[in-house]
Design an enzyme around this catalytic site. Structure first.
Site, mmCIF file in Angstrom:
data_model
loop_
_atom_site.group_PDB
_atom_site.id
_atom_site.type_symbol
_atom_site.label_atom_id
_atom_site.label_comp_id
_atom_site.label_asym_id
_atom_site.label_seq_id
_atom_site.Cartn_x
_atom_site.Cartn_y
_atom_site.Cartn_z
ATOM 1 N N ASN A 18 8.703 -64.339 29.335
ATOM 2 C CA ASN A 18 8.236 -65.653 29.509
ATOM 3 C C ASN A 18 6.798 -65.392 30.104
ATOM 4 O O ASN A 18 6.584 -65.211 31.413
ATOM 5 C CB ASN A 18 9.260 -66.457 30.456
ATOM 6 C CG ASN A 18 8.591 -67.829 30.491
ATOM 7 O OD1 ASN A 18 7.706 -68.181 30.139
ATOM 8 N ND2 ASN A 18 9.290 -68.740 31.125
ATOM 9 N N ARG A 102 9.434 -66.540 25.046
ATOM 10 C CA ARG A 102 9.228 -67.619 24.895
ATOM 11 C C ARG A 102 7.951 -68.330 24.676
ATOM 12 O O ARG A 102 6.982 -67.892 25.036
ATOM 13 C CB ARG A 102 9.434 -68.219 26.557
ATOM 14 C CG ARG A 102 9.347 -69.679 26.645
ATOM 15 C CD ARG A 102 9.621 -70.271 28.126
ATOM 16 N NE ARG A 102 9.490 -71.510 28.251
ATOM 17 C CZ ARG A 102 8.824 -72.354 29.004
ATOM 18 N NH1 ARG A 102 8.249 -71.904 30.025
ATOM 19 N NH2 ARG A 102 8.812 -73.746 29.143
ATOM 20 N N HIS A 191 11.184 -78.071 26.584
ATOM 21 C CA HIS A 191 12.630 -77.749 27.175
ATOM 22 C C HIS A 191 13.774 -77.532 26.210
ATOM 23 O O HIS A 191 14.727 -77.826 26.523
ATOM 24 C CB HIS A 191 13.158 -78.625 28.270
ATOM 25 C CG HIS A 191 12.052 -78.811 29.591
ATOM 26 N ND1 HIS A 191 12.101 -80.012 30.130
ATOM 27 C CD2 HIS A 191 11.503 -77.637 30.478
ATOM 28 C CE1 HIS A 191 11.259 -79.844 31.303
ATOM 29 N NE2 HIS A 191 11.086 -78.535 31.413
ATOM 30 N N ARG A 252 4.062 -84.656 37.639
ATOM 31 C CA ARG A 252 3.657 -85.588 36.449
ATOM 32 C C ARG A 252 4.243 -86.914 36.440
ATOM 33 O O ARG A 252 5.248 -87.256 36.809
ATOM 34 C CB ARG A 252 4.213 -84.879 35.148
ATOM 35 C CG ARG A 252 3.605 -83.394 34.915
ATOM 36 C CD ARG A 252 3.906 -83.241 33.573
ATOM 37 N NE ARG A 252 3.537 -81.561 33.347
ATOM 38 C CZ ARG A 252 4.529 -80.550 32.944
ATOM 39 N NH1 ARG A 252 5.936 -81.156 32.850
ATOM 40 N NH2 ARG A 252 4.289 -79.471 32.801
ATOM 41 N N GLU A 395 18.056 -70.531 30.160
ATOM 42 C CA GLU A 395 16.976 -70.276 29.025
ATOM 43 C C GLU A 395 16.779 -68.896 28.629
ATOM 44 O O GLU A 395 16.765 -68.713 27.384
ATOM 45 C CB GLU A 395 15.822 -71.012 29.461
ATOM 46 C CG GLU A 395 15.769 -72.449 29.587
ATOM 47 C CD GLU A 395 14.613 -73.184 30.157
ATOM 48 O OE1 GLU A 395 14.492 -72.889 31.627
ATOM 49 O OE2 GLU A 395 13.487 -73.599 29.779
#
Ligand code: ADP
Length: 411
Positions: A18, A102, A191, A252, A395
């Site tokens: 990743n 990823r 996601h 955010r 993940e």
């Protein structure tokens, strides 16, 4: 055709990478039993104070740390390769089946994990305008890994892929179609690897096949997103063209009137880059109360801090709106699954998000909700029509599983 020679054991290890703009996270897994052999992280690449932390999980040995400048991603991956080799898990091992990367943005085109070749690289590069922060870093990681092991299959697993099943009605913004198409403006969602994994794991927890259940997945980490999954296929998700849309997140804003941006430009005199930073990095929980860690926010609330309480209330209000919206999108909901840092650990968030929704068949058992565990578990009382679950996301395992499935199929 039979052979008298025993065939060598098929390669079963997958390295998951990743790659961020200044970091690389990695895990090496053995897919025969999904065991984690090693994991680690390189941080602050390109600075004087770079750091590599490596954990040799297969031997239960102590974690090792390197500090000092690591100039770029190539140097970072070489350092990772050295650490793995020191544990007898080198990248040159014949047991390594593939590297799974990823990749944040796969656009409309990449609907599934994909073996990387030059054409795939070019397409990921073409998507940079819609993912300017993430795709360049992901590409650097892929190029470096390919240079290290050019013969090895490398697979891109896209954060957006799970959401490509969204119908046009959910994926399109209601703006001029020509303008949208010219600039590839649509709702992609992110996601996805987590939403895919968690929705499947939730079906398993219910003892059902994913095709039989409708699930609302709430991935609540520092970034946060919700998805509506019907029979294993995503039909709506809360992030859009970028990860800015949807829920209130750590830093955010999530949803707001787009006209706030024109207002800040015209009246506030702010530039596009300043507003971008404001909405992505200085909004959400941190903008509302100065903290983006839910533990700290809960601690402040317990001390009577009103600003922290308001931030929490705004966070929950939005979450509840999405639960209601996705309930309506799905028509019938079998389960709601909470996952990621906040979803897995913050019992008060789960309790508040579901409070008052009894008419929708939703309820939480206070004792079950208070249990801390690493396993997927139900926290709803038996009588509740809709199961509420806590499902730890993984993940890396999902990327390794998808990578291995693709490589094993091809060989
Ligand atoms: P990301 O992958 O998006 O960086 P994570 O899924 O790791 O995020 O979630 C990180 C967030 O999880 C932290 O910012 C914090 O708000 C929350 N978190 C982690 N542990 C706990 C806990 N024990 N209680 C409440 N919140 C927690």
């Amino acid at each position: 055709m039979s052979s008298t020679h025993p065939s060598p054991a098929p390669a079963s290890r997958v390295l998951v990478l990743n790659s961020g703009s200044s970091s690389v996270k990695y895990q090496l897994l053995d897919m025969r039993d999904e065991r984690r052999l090693a994991a680690g992280l390189v941080e602050r690449i390109g600075e004087q104070t770079s750091r590599l932390k490596h954990s040799p999980l297969h031997s239960g040995g102590e974690s090792r740390e390197r500090t000092g400048p690591i100039a770029d991603h190539e140097a970072a991956l070489k350092a990772v390769a050295e650490e793995l080799a020191a544990d007898g898990l080198g990248l040159d091992s014949p047991e390594l089946a593939a590297i799974g990367h990823r990749v944040v943005h796969g656009g409309k085109h990449f609907t599934a994990p994909t073996v990387i070749d030059d054409t795939v690289l070019a397409e990921i590069e073409r998507l940079i305008p819609v993912a300017p922060l993430h795709n360049p870093a992901n590409l650097t990681g892929i190029r470096t890994a390919r240079a290290l092991r050019p013969d090895l299959p490398q697979v891109a697993v896209f954060d957006t892929a799970f959401h490509t099943t969204m119908p046009e009605a959910a994926a399109r913004y209601a703006i001029d179609v020509e303008t949208a198409d010219e600039h590839r403006i649509r709702r992609y969602g992110f996601h996805g690897t987590s939403h895919a994994y968690v929705s499947r794991a939730t079906a398993k927890l219910l003892g059902k096949d994913p095709s039989e259940v409708n699930v609302i997945v709430l991935h609540l980490g520092n970034g946060a997103s919700a998805s509506a999954v019907r029979g294993g296929r995503c039909v709506d998700t809360s992030m859009g063209l970028t990860p800015l849309e949807g829920l209130v997140m750590g830093t955010r804003s999530g949803d707001m009137d787009p006209a706030v941006i024109f207002h800040l430009m015209r009246v506030g005199g702010m530039s596009a880059d300043e507003i971008d930073a404001l909405l992505n990095k200085k909004s959400g929980l941190i903008g509302l109360c100065g903290d983006n860690d839910m533990r700290e926010i809960r601690r402040r609330i317990d001390e009577g801090d009103e600003q922290a309480q308001l931030a929490f209330d705004i966070y929950i209000h939005r979450l509840k709106k999405y639960i209601g919206a996705y309930y309506a999108v799905l028509g019938r909901v079998d389960a709601i699954a909470f996952t990621a840092g906040v979803g897995e650990n913050a019992a008060p968030v789960r309790e508040a998000a579901v409070a008052g929704l009894e008419e929708l068949g939703l309820a939480i058992d206070g004792e079950l909700n208070a249990v801390r565990a690493d396993e997927p578990r139900l926290i709803s009382p038996e009588y509740a029509r809709v199961a509420v679950a806590v499902v730890p996301t993984d993940e890396e395992l999902e990327i390794a599983t998808q990578t291995y499935a693709l490589v094993a199929k091809k060989s």
